[in-house]
Design a protein around this motif. Structure first.
Motif, short mmCIF file in Angstrom:
data_model
loop_
_atom_site.label_atom_id
_atom_site.label_comp_id
_atom_site.label_asym_id
_atom_site.label_seq_id
_atom_site.Cartn_x
_atom_site.Cartn_y
_atom_site.Cartn_z
N LEU A 138 0.85 -1.19 0.00
CA LEU A 138 0.00 0.00 0.00
C LEU A 138 0.88 1.24 0.00
N GLN A 139 0.62 2.17 -0.92
CA GLN A 139 1.39 3.41 -1.02
C GLN A 139 0.67 4.55 -0.31
N VAL A 140 1.44 5.33 0.40
CA VAL A 140 0.91 6.48 1.12
C VAL A 140 1.65 7.73 0.66
N GLU A 141 0.91 8.80 0.47
CA GLU A 141 1.53 10.05 0.02
C GLU A 141 1.26 11.18 1.01
N LEU A 142 2.30 11.97 1.26
CA LEU A 142 2.17 13.16 2.11
C LEU A 142 1.94 14.34 1.17
N LYS A 143 0.70 14.70 0.96
CA LYS A 143 0.37 15.66 -0.09
C LYS A 143 0.39 17.11 0.35
N THR A 144 0.33 17.36 1.65
CA THR A 144 0.16 18.74 2.10
C THR A 144 1.40 19.33 2.75
N ARG A 145 2.47 18.55 2.86
CA ARG A 145 3.69 19.03 3.52
C ARG A 145 4.67 19.59 2.50
N GLU A 169 12.36 14.47 6.78
CA GLU A 169 11.11 15.24 6.79
C GLU A 169 9.92 14.31 6.56
N ALA A 170 10.05 13.42 5.59
CA ALA A 170 8.96 12.49 5.28
C ALA A 170 8.64 11.60 6.48
N ILE A 171 9.67 11.11 7.14
CA ILE A 171 9.47 10.26 8.33
C ILE A 171 8.76 11.05 9.42
N TYR A 172 9.26 12.24 9.67
CA TYR A 172 8.69 13.08 10.74
C TYR A 172 7.23 13.42 10.47
N TYR A 173 6.94 13.93 9.27
CA TYR A 173 5.57 14.35 8.97
C TYR A 173 4.62 13.17 8.91
N PHE A 174 5.09 12.03 8.43
CA PHE A 174 4.24 10.84 8.43
C PHE A 174 3.83 10.50 9.86
N LEU A 175 4.79 10.49 10.77
CA LEU A 175 4.51 10.12 12.16
C LEU A 175 3.57 11.11 12.84
N VAL A 176 3.75 12.39 12.55
CA VAL A 176 2.87 13.41 13.14
C VAL A 176 1.43 13.19 12.67
N ASP A 177 1.26 12.97 11.36
CA ASP A 177 -0.09 12.74 10.82
C ASP A 177 -0.65 11.41 11.30
#
Length: 301
Positions: A222-229, A249-257
């Motif tokens: 399953l693919q996940v995208e961080l579209k708003t960061r 950044e991707a790791i951090y923002y994924f975990l926050v969301d």
């Protein structure tokens, strides 16, 4: 009353403009330093290390700044006990492109700051995920990527499909198969978003990611995208949108969301220290650019 209306409207308009001006100033300041409100451990140890210059890695003996990017440990003048440790809600695998320059990779930050939760693999070395595709997600943008908010739904659907597939035996009476399918309750705790146990990130320049992303071992995930960061990485690649983040950044923002959208808990800076090194380097680069200090930029380039 009617005589004072124009005056009232004028004052109201002026107050509105004042508020808009203040909001604009706040937005401008935030955009200039997007990392200013992080809850970070003291970075005094990094300040001292930056002033004293490169130091020796206690494992390989190499000369490094802040940490060794081959051994994944702080250098001699950065005591490990002064580096924060971050507890994560799930495991993280980072697949690094073999041509990615180790010294420029931010993936090492995650390994340094959350060593018990993070593993780094160099492609083509990739763990087997096939039997656990309902517990694993790949963070990567694309036409089939889903948002973090939809993560639980798609993972639950995968579990349901897996259960149906395992029980879809043509030798069994149809009423038994139907009973099995009806018994698959997606509200059951084992079918919830907490089923996510591991997240995969690709560490590579965006021009090199295709080689890893198209690997058949990752295709079923399953693919996940961080579209708003948006990124504030100082090595942002030309021609790429600002939503293409650096690895840390991707790791951090994924975990926050994930914390707010999946765990449904209020975020209080629990993962901010993942940006412990990143935010310090960001500020160092920013100050160096303002002052024209080429030597300071060389220290972390």
């Amino acid at each position: 009353m009617s005589l004072n209306s124009p005056l009232f409207l004028k004052e109201s308009e002026e107050n509105s403009k004042f508020v808009e001006s203040k909001q604009s100033q706040i937005t401008s300041i935030a955009s200039e330093d997007p990392l200013q409100n992080l809850c970070l451990a003291s970075q005094e140890v990094l300040q001292k290390a930056q002033q004293s210059g490169r130091s020796k890695c206690l494992k390989c003996g190499g000369s490094r700044m802040f940490y060794c990017y081959t051994c994944y440990v702080p250098v001699e003048n950065v005591p490990v006990e002064q580096i924060p440790l971050v507890k994560l809600p799930l495991k993280i695998d980072i697949i690094k492109h073999p041509n990615e320059t180790d010294g420029k990779s931010t993936a090492i930050h995650a390994k340094l700051l959350a060593p018990e939760f993070v593993n780094i693999y160099t492609y083509p070395c990739i763990p087997e995920y096939e039997e656990k595709d309902h517990e694993v997600a790949l963070v990567f943008p694309g036409p089939h990527s889903v948002s973090i908010k939809d993560l639980s739904f798609y993972l639950q659907r995968r579990i349901q499909n897996n259960v149906r597939g395992k029980n879809d035996d043509s030798d069994k009476p149809s009423f038994k198969r139907k009973k099995t399918e009806e018994g698959c309750d997606l509200n059951d705790s084992k079918y919830t978003g907490a089923a996510l146990k591991k997240v995969i990130f690709i560490d590579s320049t965006w021009n090199q990611t295709n080689k890893i992303f198209t690997d058949e071992r990752l295709q079923g995930l399953l693919q996940v995208e961080l579209k708003t960061r948006k990124t504030c990485f100082w090595r942002h690649q030309k021609g790429k949108p600002d939503t293409f983040l650096s690895t840390i950044e991707a790791i951090y923002y994924f975990l926050v969301d994930y914390h707010t959208d999946i765990l449904k808990e209020k975020y209080k800076g629990q993962y901010d220290n993942l940006l412990f090194f990143y935010s310090f380097m960001y500020q160092l680069i920013k100050n160096a650019k303002c002052s024209g200090d080429k030597e300071a930029r060389k220290l972390i380039s």
